[in-house]
Design an enzyme around this catalytic site. Structure first.
Site, PDB file in Angstrom:
ATOM      1  N   GLN A   1       0.812  -1.214   0.000  1.00  0.00           N
ATOM      2  CA  GLN A   1       0.000   0.000   0.000  1.00  0.00           C
ATOM      3  C   GLN A   1       0.850   1.270   0.000  1.00  0.00           C
ATOM      4  O   GLN A   1       0.424   2.303  -0.507  1.00  0.00           O
ATOM      5  CB  GLN A   1      -0.940  -0.008   1.200  1.00  0.00           C
TER       6      GLN A   1
ATOM      7  N   HIS B   1       1.405   3.259  -3.258  1.00  0.00           N
ATOM      8  CA  HIS B   1       0.393   4.132  -3.864  1.00  0.00           C
ATOM      9  C   HIS B   1       0.905   5.560  -4.023  1.00  0.00           C
ATOM     10  O   HIS B   1       0.546   6.242  -4.979  1.00  0.00           O
ATOM     11  CB  HIS B   1      -0.874   4.142  -3.016  1.00  0.00           C
TER      12      HIS B   1
ATOM     13  N   GLU C   1      -8.070   3.657   6.512  1.00  0.00           N
ATOM     14  CA  GLU C   1      -8.797   3.191   5.327  1.00  0.00           C
ATOM     15  C   GLU C   1      -8.825   1.665   5.257  1.00  0.00           C
ATOM     16  O   GLU C   1      -9.887   1.050   5.098  1.00  0.00           O
ATOM     17  CB  GLU C   1      -8.122   3.766   4.077  1.00  0.00           C
ATOM     18  N   HIS C   2      -7.665   1.033   5.336  1.00  0.00           N
ATOM     19  CA  HIS C   2      -7.546  -0.428   5.304  1.00  0.00           C
ATOM     20  C   HIS C   2      -6.952  -0.913   6.610  1.00  0.00           C
ATOM     21  O   HIS C   2      -5.892  -0.424   7.020  1.00  0.00           O
ATOM     22  CB  HIS C   2      -6.612  -0.884   4.174  1.00  0.00           C
TER      23      HIS C   2
ATOM     24  N   ASP D   1      -8.381  -4.273  -3.183  1.00  0.00           N
ATOM     25  CA  ASP D   1      -8.121  -3.284  -4.230  1.00  0.00           C
ATOM     26  C   ASP D   1      -8.451  -3.808  -5.617  1.00  0.00           C
ATOM     27  O   ASP D   1      -8.901  -3.058  -6.482  1.00  0.00           O
ATOM     28  CB  ASP D   1      -6.645  -2.874  -4.208  1.00  0.00           C
TER      29      ASP D   1
ATOM     30  N   HIS E   1     -48.231  26.232  10.033  1.00  0.00           N
ATOM     31  CA  HIS E   1     -48.226  24.787  10.205  1.00  0.00           C
ATOM     32  C   HIS E   1     -49.435  24.351  11.055  1.00  0.00           C
ATOM     33  O   HIS E   1     -50.106  23.365  10.762  1.00  0.00           O
ATOM     34  CB  HIS E   1     -46.946  24.331  10.907  1.00  0.00           C
TER      35      HIS E   1
END
Length: 439
Positions: free
Chosen positions: A251, A254, A319-320, A353, A413
């Site tokens: 990862q 990335h 995230e992961h 992924d 109302h």
């Protein structure tokens, strides 16, 4: 007892706010396309991608030619992965029941799920053609029942990214544009002379794409605010340190700002993981991203036990999150803040992924504290409806509505309730004594 074997050299921004120069450049492009439409899109595409074909939209014939160039094995692999994504998305959709209940005699309340009319998918290109993003955005929208899904991907060094286009076509895109960057996002969101606008946008991208989505949010819907990819591994002494090292680097590649964090109950394992990473990095083909990511944003923490590990992991809201322990499913009960959870050595973040079927568009920068990732539900509007068929029930609700509204000083109302209390019951209308003629 918690101590760090490795701390991050730099702190990742915990906010979705972009740098001022990115904000300013994106705002200028949005304003330009809003004013000049296709002409501005063409100029920005030529400037940033050196790409200005006669038409950015690929014709059926062009798509056919592209599909013919893609190797059979690549097509087969795309079809396999899309089958996994489609199957899981359909099961998610089936879990979303439409309901109608009678809460009081003659009072019927319900909700139903309506797909947005049009969605735009951005599939990144550049150095890494993320064709898997086509599955996650286009196919998921189609599974949700979105009638019109358009998709954009940039050319790569002036060439058509054949495999990405194939993935977009097989996922069911109704329109495919070879157009990248902010100009693609803005064109889909606002529309131009040749592109009809959409109702929501999905898909990852660089800082400029993310900022464009942020600035356009409100005019259109978006999937979520995206930041650098994140991975966090929780491991005990049963984990294989080599596997842990490989998964962290998978990862980190990335981007140079992608955090990779290990939380472990074993100091020996933590030290061994660091040794493996130091040995693997020099020969890693994506070292130019992975090395600074690990150097600047990599962390290794040693904790007393797994309960402490899970508590610390939740503070990251990563995230992961990968669980490499003897009892990985324990994390399902012990953790609450994560984009996606990967349980045991048999799975890995890379499966999520690329191939396994869950969606890889996930929250970053702590957003997992309050939201999950992209799924069929993001493309659906859950709307309610109401019907009162019993006059007595309407009269009773009218009386309560009148009292409740006047407490809030909403006389209009209250009168809507009064009218029904009078017409369907026995209430008076002191504010309009002649408005209802009684039999």
């Amino acid at each position: 007892m918690t101590f760090a074997l490795k701390r991050a050299e730099q702190t990742s921004a915990a906010t979705t706010t972009s740098l001022p120069d990115v904000q300013e450049k994106v705002a200028a492009i949005i304003a330009d396309i809003r004013t000049r439409g296709d002409e501005a899109v063409r100029e920005h595409s030529a400037r940033f991608d050196k790409w200005e074909p006669e038409s950015f939209r690929l014709s059926r014939a062009q798509i056919g030619e592209i599909m013919a160039r893609v190797p059979e094995q690549v097509i087969a692999d795309i079809e396999f992965v899309q089958e996994q994504v489609r199957g899981f998305a359909q099961k998610q959709l089936e879990s979303m029941r439409e309901i109608e209940v009678e809460t009081l005699p003659g009072v019927h309340l319900g909700h139903k799920h309506i797909p947005v009319a049009a969605a735009g998918a951005y599939v990144p290109g550049g150095r890494y053609p993320l064709l898997a993003s086509a599955h996650m955005t286009i196919l998921t929208a189609k599974a949700a029942g979105v009638p019109r899904v358009i998709a954009c991907t940039p050319p790569i060094r002036g060439e058509v990214p054949d495999a990405t286009v194939a993935a977009m076509h097989l996922a069911g895109a109704d329109e495919i544009y070879l157009l990248g960057g902010v100009q693609a996002v803005v064109s889909m969101a606002l529309g131009t002379e040749t592109i009809e606008p959409v109702d929501m946008l999905a898909g990852p991208g660089n800082a400029f794409v993310a900022e464009a989505k942020r600035q356009l949010y409100g005019e259109i819907g978006i999937d979520l605010f995206a930041g650098p990819t994140e991975v966090l591994v929780v491991a005990d002494d049963s984990a294989d340190p080599f596997v842990v090292a490989v998964d962290l680097l998978s990862q980190a590649e990335h981007g140079p700002d992608s955090p990779a964090v290990l939380i472990t109950t074993s100091e020996a394992l933590g030290r061994k993981v660091i040794e493996h990473i130091d040995a693997l990095l020099p020969e890693m083909p994506t070292r130019d991203n992975a090395e600074p990511a690990w150097r600047d944003h990599g962390e290794v923490h040693v904790v007393a036990d797994l309960d402490e590990a899970y508590r610390l992991a939740d503070t990251y809201a990563s995230e992961h999150v990968q669980i490499l322990t003897e009892q990985p499913r324990e994390a399902l009960e012990k953790m609450r803040n994560y984009g996606a959870l990967f349980l045991g050595e048999g799975t890995c973040v890379s499966y999520g992924d690329k191939v396994i079927g869950t969606n890889h568009v996930l929250p970053t920068r702590g957003a997992a504290r309050y939201t999950g990732g992209l799924w069929v539900g993001k493309y659906l509007k859950t709307v309610t409806y109401q019907e009162v068929t019993d006059p007595a029930a309407s009269a009773h609700l009218g009386e309560v509505c009148g009292r409740a509204a006047r407490v809030e000083l909403f006389e209009g109302h209250a009168r809507s309730g009064d009218v029904r209390a009078a017409k369907h019951g026995t209430a008076d209308l002191p504010w309009a004594p002649n408005a209802l003629a009684r039999p």
